[in-house]
Design an enzyme around this catalytic site. Sequence first.
Site, PDB file in Angstrom:
ATOM      1  N   GLU A   1      47.555  35.345  41.558  1.00 59.92           N
ATOM      2  CA  GLU A   1      48.863  35.492  42.202  1.00 59.92           C
ATOM      3  C   GLU A   1      48.777  35.083  43.656  1.00 59.92           C
ATOM      4  O   GLU A   1      48.289  35.832  44.478  1.00 59.92           O
ATOM      5  CB  GLU A   1      49.350  36.957  42.171  1.00 59.92           C
ATOM      6  CG  GLU A   1      49.711  37.448  40.817  1.00 59.92           C
ATOM      7  CD  GLU A   1      50.511  38.747  40.882  1.00 59.92           C
ATOM      8  OE1 GLU A   1      50.950  39.137  41.982  1.00 59.92           O
ATOM      9  OE2 GLU A   1      50.708  39.346  39.827  1.00 59.92           O
TER      10      GLU A   1
ATOM     11  N   GLU B   1      46.066  44.422  38.288  1.00 58.44           N
ATOM     12  CA  GLU B   1      45.874  45.039  39.598  1.00 58.44           C
ATOM     13  C   GLU B   1      45.442  46.501  39.469  1.00 58.44           C
ATOM     14  O   GLU B   1      45.855  47.366  40.234  1.00 58.44           O
ATOM     15  CB  GLU B   1      47.148  44.922  40.462  1.00 58.44           C
ATOM     16  CG  GLU B   1      47.551  43.476  40.711  1.00 58.44           C
ATOM     17  CD  GLU B   1      48.647  43.295  41.770  1.00 58.44           C
ATOM     18  OE1 GLU B   1      49.184  44.303  42.256  1.00 58.44           O
ATOM     19  OE2 GLU B   1      48.949  42.141  42.114  1.00 58.44           O
TER      20      GLU B   1
END
Length: 807
Positions: free
Chosen positions: A257, A186
């Site tokens: 995710e 991320e």
Amino acid sequence: MGQCQLLCLFGLLLTTIGGSDGGGGGGNNVTYDGRSLIINGHRKILFSGSIHYPRSTPQMWPRLIAKAKEGGLDVVQTLVFWNLHEPQPGQFDFSGRRDLVRFIKEVQAQGLYVCLRIGPFIEGEWGYGGLPFWLHDVPGIVFRSDNEPFKFHMKRYATMIVNMMKAARLYASQGGPIILSQIENEYGMVEHSFLEKGPPYVRWAAKLAVDLQTGVPWVMCKQDDAPDPVINACNGRQCGETFAGPNSPDKPAIWTENWTSFYQVYGDEARIRSAEDIAYHVALFIAKMKGSYVNYYMYHGGTNFGRTASAYVLTGYYDQAPLDEYGLLRQPKWGHLKELHSAVKLCLKPMLSGVLVSMNFSKLQEAFIFQGSSECAAFLVNKDKRNNATVYFSNLMYELPPLSISILPDCKTVAFNTAKLDSVEQWEEYKEAIPTYDETSLRANFLLEQMNTTKDASDYLWYNFRFKHDPSDSESVLKVSSLGHVLHAFINGEFVGSAHGKHSDKSFTLEKMVHLINGTNNVSLLSVMVGLPDSGAYLERRVAGLRNVSIQGAKELKDFSSFSWGYQVGLLGEKLQIFTDYGSRIVPWSRYGSSTHQPLTWYKTVFDAPTGSDPVAINLISMGKGEAWVNGQSIGRYWVSFLTPQGTPSQSWYHIPRSFLKPTGNLLVLLEEENGYPPGISIDTVSVTTLCGHVSDSHLPPVISWRSQNQRTLKTHKRIPGRRPKVQIRCPSGRKISKILFASYGNPNGNCENYAIGSCHSSNSRAIVEKACLGKRSCTVPVWTEKFYGDPCPGIPKALLVDAQCT
Ligand SMILES: *[C@@H]1O[C@H](CO)[C@@H](O)[C@H](O)[C@H]1NC(C)=O
Ligand SMILES: *[C@@H]1O[C@H](CO)[C@@H](O)[C@H](O)[C@H]1NC(C)=O
Ligand SMILES: *[C@@H]1O[C@H](CO)[C@@H](O)[C@H](O)[C@H]1NC(C)=O
Ligand SMILES: *[C@@H]1O[C@H](CO)[C@@H](O)[C@H](O)[C@H]1NC(C)=O
Ligand SMILES: *[C@@H]1O[C@H](CO)[C@@H](O)[C@H](O)[C@H]1NC(C)=O
Ligand SMILES: *[C@@H]1O[C@H](CO)[C@@H](O)[C@H](O)[C@H]1NC(C)=O
Ligand SMILES: *[C@@H]1O[C@H](CO)[C@@H](O)[C@H](O)[C@H]1NC(C)=O
Ligand SMILES: CC(=O)N[C@H]1CO[C@H](CO)[C@@H](O)[C@@H]1O
């Protein structure tokens, strides 16, 4: 948090690449194109689930992985936790829960693939995002940027992990299960903070990864500009809507995710994400985005043991995942996703080799159709959050529930709808009618004795009267004394209160402030017996039911004991036998929770028998009191709300004999007298139950637990101060201790999960425990030297650890 997912926006018709083993030397050739990952020439749609090895124990791993496989997963994804493995510079630890290689080999042994997210920054609600704290004191360091000291350590560590995987031959290219790896995590979220130091770091990290030559693809999640050949992946809840797609037509759409719920921090309520919502977004991603890899974050959350949780994060991690913290199936989530996976797998051929065509029925309804040369699969989407929709597709009519996707693997038959739960959770309810005096035919001018009135045709007897209330007398207290066993009081159809006696003293009194209306009030008192008496002299003279009834106002006391009473024996639902297949069809059931709750409600559902031959039990822990029927046969009364002095129900599991069950479509009906929560019910299988007790003579309180497959219960008994410690073990009702698996008085190592004899051990341990326990439901063994005929090691603190089996 993180999960791997592949999506493809560019629906090119791709010729299937033939060939089987392209890797040579027993290896598997993993590549990708714009549609999906390709393993040995075969395109794949992969379902993946995150299970983090240090958040459970090596003993739990095989069972967690088996349940993931049974749930339809192809891949297990894990982060790699740098600060666990290198607590001090250059000191490595891969033992116990840190045994990454062992974990990956377990996954491989069960035939699943692995997605390895090596970070080294992982976030993951893990202390310092997985970075060892000693990095903080490396001179001149700036984490996660184009900074030489950071890059030095990141490269050294990432290389070490990759080499370790290679040494154990764990990459698919070597014949191992790892088909995908992730570098960074991320970073796109924070890159701008590093100004000009950000982009070169991304390029460096991607090059580092690629240069490590794992032979399998790399992904970066939430990194829209992930440099080739690294695949940019999506993290989040709604990648079917929010993901901009791969940054190259040659990369597949991957969702690393897709959050199954959310992690919880202290002070927060649990955030629950419904099974229907997850299924909708996964199906949308697969159809609209041509997603080919979806990872559930988390599939099993587990436990943040020790001090590993990051700031404010709960010790129990993602307990709302498809496998709960204990590794038990969380229904309906686990089952609903399992069905989604099998429906999608039925669509594979047209999805992987066909063209995607989309069409709009209207503003809120659309279709995604995968058209192959001869096969066709369709996803019909209703985006309307409130209303059903009717659509016509290929001349057939389809009813789509609000916010749902129907999957048609042959473009005709609906195999799955994301909003339709098919399990024990699909409940319907029917409220038992509260009768009034006027509706009764059996009358008396006094309170009837219960058994003589019901003739044991039912546990239930309604006592009803009506009276005119003078509103000038404001405060009113209803007082009912009963000779047994339970009372539920209603006035004008509204529940007022309940009371009950107990085995040793069946009589009791209910006193309750009540609201009366100006005019005639209907009072309906339901007296319930919990079984007839069975002992003592003059059984025929025993009495039960209501004895005195009065209403105390501020001004006057009205005694209704000798009054005009109307009686009804049994409940309407009993009369209609609504627990039978026939009876259940003659009353109008409504959807569970569609109106306000009333004590005295019938609940109905249909369930499939658990596979296998283990005995079956229904866990009624979420219910209050009542009776349960399976396929028309009563499995008995239940009373879970009556707690023991230690605060636990006396019985939560109730046996359903296998002979009562059909493979599918079993009718389960419950009459709940109180305030139960049927969605909390589960059907469990019971295997051999092991019990374990571990008590030391030091200050620790003894913990007694019993566990069995698919059941979740843990009882903790606090030590009573001043008493000498003892181990107490107790089998579930109906079972006996059949075997002592382990007993050691001394300093046994480990705990109930994992134990061994220590340096101090009394050779009498097993004989003494067997003598005290075998053949009994429960037993107590004091932790005293005398009991074990002498001290095996004077001066050393001792403990007793017992592991036993109930059958
Ligand atoms: C691996 O598969 C790709 C296509 O999927 C192919 O181009 C390549 O030659 C294969 N590599 C090996 C070593 O077989
Ligand atoms: C369907 O409608 C959406 C907007 O509501 C539009 O973006 C899309 O292009 C339409 N698709 C087709 C196939 O017409
Ligand atoms: C949608 O249809 C189902 C079954 O046809 C029905 O039970 C339900 O009440 C409908 N829901 C709405 C919001 O109209
Ligand atoms: C039992 O009920 C009958 C009427 O059904 C009544 O005649 C009899 O007196 C009752 N006996 C007792 C012990 O209450
Ligand atoms: C009492 O019962 C009668 C007969 O069932 C009914 O007509 C009346 O509405 C009830 N009164 C109240 C206040 O519920
Ligand atoms: C109760 O009802 C009667 C007749 O319906 C009325 O005269 C009286 O005022 C009412 N009392 C109150 C307190 O509302
Ligand atoms: C119940 O009523 C009887 C008389 O009918 C009386 O003797 C007794 O004391 C009362 N018991 C209670 C608990 O009020
Ligand atoms: C990328 C993505 O879908 N992110 C979402 C993840 O879920 C949270 C919570 O629902 C959203 O706020 C994000 O937008």
